[in-house]
Design an enzyme around this catalytic site. Sequence first.
Site, PDB file in Angstrom:
ATOM      1  N   ASP A  21       3.634 -12.167   0.746  1.00 25.56           N
ATOM      2  CA  ASP A  21       3.483 -10.727   0.747  1.00 25.56           C
ATOM      3  C   ASP A  21       2.299 -10.410  -0.165  1.00 25.56           C
ATOM      4  O   ASP A  21       2.412 -10.472  -1.394  1.00 25.56           O
ATOM      5  CB  ASP A  21       4.773 -10.075   0.240  1.00 25.56           C
ATOM      6  CG  ASP A  21       4.646  -8.570   0.112  1.00 25.56           C
ATOM      7  OD1 ASP A  21       3.546  -8.046   0.332  1.00 25.56           O
ATOM      8  OD2 ASP A  21       5.659  -7.924  -0.219  1.00 25.56           O
ATOM      9  N   GLN A  57       0.217  -6.216  -2.645  1.00 22.86           N
ATOM     10  CA  GLN A  57      -0.410  -5.854  -3.920  1.00 22.86           C
ATOM     11  C   GLN A  57      -1.615  -6.727  -4.233  1.00 22.86           C
ATOM     12  O   GLN A  57      -2.616  -6.257  -4.757  1.00 22.86           O
ATOM     13  CB  GLN A  57       0.606  -5.988  -5.071  1.00 22.86           C
ATOM     14  CG  GLN A  57       1.735  -4.989  -5.019  1.00 22.86           C
ATOM     15  CD  GLN A  57       1.246  -3.549  -5.142  1.00 22.86           C
ATOM     16  OE1 GLN A  57       0.233  -3.277  -5.778  1.00 22.86           O
ATOM     17  NE2 GLN A  57       1.962  -2.635  -4.511  1.00 22.86           N
ATOM     18  N   CYS A  65      11.305   0.333  -4.840  1.00 21.01           N
ATOM     19  CA  CYS A  65      11.770  -0.440  -3.681  1.00 21.01           C
ATOM     20  C   CYS A  65      12.108  -1.873  -4.090  1.00 21.01           C
ATOM     21  O   CYS A  65      11.877  -2.812  -3.305  1.00 21.01           O
ATOM     22  CB  CYS A  65      10.758  -0.440  -2.543  1.00 21.01           C
ATOM     23  SG  CYS A  65      10.487   1.186  -1.865  1.00 21.01           S
ATOM     24  N   HIS A 105       9.938  -6.852  -2.886  1.00 19.21           N
ATOM     25  CA  HIS A 105      10.013  -5.478  -2.373  1.00 19.21           C
ATOM     26  C   HIS A 105      11.053  -5.483  -1.246  1.00 19.21           C
ATOM     27  O   HIS A 105      11.232  -6.493  -0.564  1.00 19.21           O
ATOM     28  CB  HIS A 105       8.632  -5.124  -1.820  1.00 19.21           C
ATOM     29  CG  HIS A 105       8.440  -3.694  -1.441  1.00 19.21           C
ATOM     30  ND1 HIS A 105       8.896  -3.182  -0.249  1.00 19.21           N
ATOM     31  CD2 HIS A 105       7.828  -2.674  -2.084  1.00 19.21           C
ATOM     32  CE1 HIS A 105       8.567  -1.906  -0.174  1.00 19.21           C
ATOM     33  NE2 HIS A 105       7.911  -1.571  -1.282  1.00 19.21           N
TER      34      HIS A 105
HETATM   35  N1  PMP Z   1       5.345  -5.464  -0.574  1.00 20.79           N
HETATM   36  C1  PMP Z   1       4.928  -5.014  -1.755  1.00 20.79           C
HETATM   37  C2  PMP Z   1       4.824  -5.965  -2.908  1.00 20.79           C
HETATM   38  C3  PMP Z   1       4.608  -3.668  -1.911  1.00 20.79           C
HETATM   39  O1  PMP Z   1       4.197  -3.214  -3.094  1.00 20.79           O
HETATM   40  C4  PMP Z   1       4.724  -2.802  -0.801  1.00 20.79           C
HETATM   41  C5  PMP Z   1       4.412  -1.330  -0.916  1.00 20.79           C
HETATM   42  N2  PMP Z   1       4.870  -0.744  -2.081  1.00 20.79           N
HETATM   43  C6  PMP Z   1       5.133  -3.344   0.422  1.00 20.79           C
HETATM   44  C7  PMP Z   1       5.437  -4.667   0.486  1.00 20.79           C
HETATM   45  C8  PMP Z   1       5.266  -2.487   1.633  1.00 20.79           C
HETATM   46  O2  PMP Z   1       4.027  -1.975   2.002  1.00 20.79           O
HETATM   47  P1  PMP Z   1       3.914  -0.853   3.137  1.00 20.79           P
HETATM   48  O3  PMP Z   1       4.837   0.247   2.721  1.00 20.79           O
HETATM   49  O4  PMP Z   1       2.487  -0.450   3.087  1.00 20.79           O
HETATM   50  O5  PMP Z   1       4.314  -1.470   4.417  1.00 20.79           O
END
Ligand code: PMP
Length: 613
Positions: free
Chosen positions: A222, A225, A388, A145
Amino acid sequence: MSIPPMTTVLPYPAGRVIPAASSALDIRRIRDDFPILRQKIHGKPLVYLDNAATTQKPNAVLDAIRKYYTADNANIHRAVHQLSERATRDYEAGRLTVQRFLGAAHSREIVFVRGATEGVNLVAASWGRTFLRPGDEIIVSTMEHHSNIVPWQLACEASGARLRVIPINDRGELLLDEYEKLLNDRTRLVAVTHLSNALGTINPVSRIIESAHARGAKVLLDAAQSASHLTIDVQELDCDFLVCSGHKLYGPTGIGVLYGKAELLEAMPPWQGGGDMIHTVSFNRTTYADLPNKFEAGTPDIAGVVGLAAALDYLSSVGIDRAAAHEDMLLAHATRRFEQIAGVRLVGTAEQKAAVLSFVVAEPVMSALDVGTKLDLEGIAVRTGHHCCQPLMDRFGLPGTARASFALYNTLAEVDALADSLTEIVHQATRRTRSLPVEATKEPCPAEMQLCGGTQATCPPHLEIEYAPAVAASPRAAGEELAEVFEFFDDWNDRYQYLIEMGDKLPKMPDAMKTECTRVHGCQSTVYLTARQKPGTADVLEFLADSDADLVRGLIGLLEHLYSGQKAADILAFDIEGYFAKLGLDQHLSMNRRNGLEAMLKRVRQHAAELAG
Ligand code: PMP
């Protein structure tokens, strides 16, 4: 994903044995816990399949937040009065809940942040500033992401370190041999996702961590998910840092967690300064609070922590392994159904997968935006776009995908509703015949072709190419004409359909003109726009544009109707915002489409300004 053994000891609540994964969820009761799911969208029951973006919140979370604000609200830590004591107690109890949920050894290893993004930024800034040197290397993967890429790029820029990237195969699995080759004595940190939000791939993080540690590198996981789909035990995994977001865990937005091993957090300087993160402050010397307060400057999101703790309690009461088994069953069923829809291609077919089904309609080609919009009309919420993960989309040569993602409250009937609707959408699209834009080359258009319309209004006249003609004497007159036509329609679906058909009748943009320099960025779909000075005139602008999305082609039809063949000065003078407001268009466009329309408008006005001199 593999279903846990019959008696899985979860890290939360500590030591409790959760019943066998095979005991099915009482979905009706679970759905009753989520009031938002009871509504209709466009007259159809809501089918919410955008859980990877954010999950819905059970009553337990809503009630906990309400109770906190109605009974206990006060600022924490520095008061002796009752309410403050209660708020402090709730906040710190939330930390213990998170500690147990993640299996952390100490509560001081749990830092509350706004979300996964802020957690990564904290580590990249604080740890990066302290430990990264020129020539050091950080490894991320192709499927990260943006929030696990950009903070590292910033850290590299600041320190002179270098970013290395683990490649993936066509199924969307990390190439572990390549990863092992990337590891070396300069590797300082490996930052990877546990579960890909765009593909659903579950990465073999234990092995990744073991290999990184063997080379002396740290690992950040991370878990944005994975935290809601996989049981996590940070001690067993032995990761150095882990981040997750409350809102993807059935909790509120604006609250998330950074886990870090105590000795690492101790060695890191504060990230932000302010109240609550200090021991003593003087103009000569300030000393910092102990962990975790050192990293929690200012008044935190106390209600967010209360809500997050309630969400984790809720998830634990359902049983994360039982929820995962249910989601696996939904994913398997969805995969089988999608494989039977001719023209639909799944993106991400890893052997180890969870909860995410990404797909494109490849035959006939349909933009993800159109697919998502048509599903929305059936009450089905999926996400479309690059999720993203632009580098990942580039790897697959796709501008984006449509993505259905599952949570514990989804049902087989909802999966069937999705598959049935998609079948119908593809069927209808097959009946429409239209030549769709080809994928653009990444190259700028070759000078010898002289087709560039991306930045210059003074391109040589391409007499052989037909541009959209003027439909009235001025943009204002064209706009009035259209406004009258619109009055005949009952709703915006009909108006869009009219615009799409109008756009389809206009001259087509030749595929050779769809290049990187005519590409309009900032739109969710792929858009190209080129303009020229009308041959034989000094100040008239003509333009051509195209998109892979029906809806965007409708907006292009609108812009061409208003502007093409008009004098540059008239284009610049026309109050387009006022016109959109008069039409009511500003009320009917989603934020994404408005941004796309603004990007196209900006490009047209830029051409007009160049021509007007
Ligand atoms: N990492 C992953 C794998 C995600 O799916 C997301 C959110 N789509 C994020 C990071 C970022 O999360 P947040 O916008 O809640 O900070």
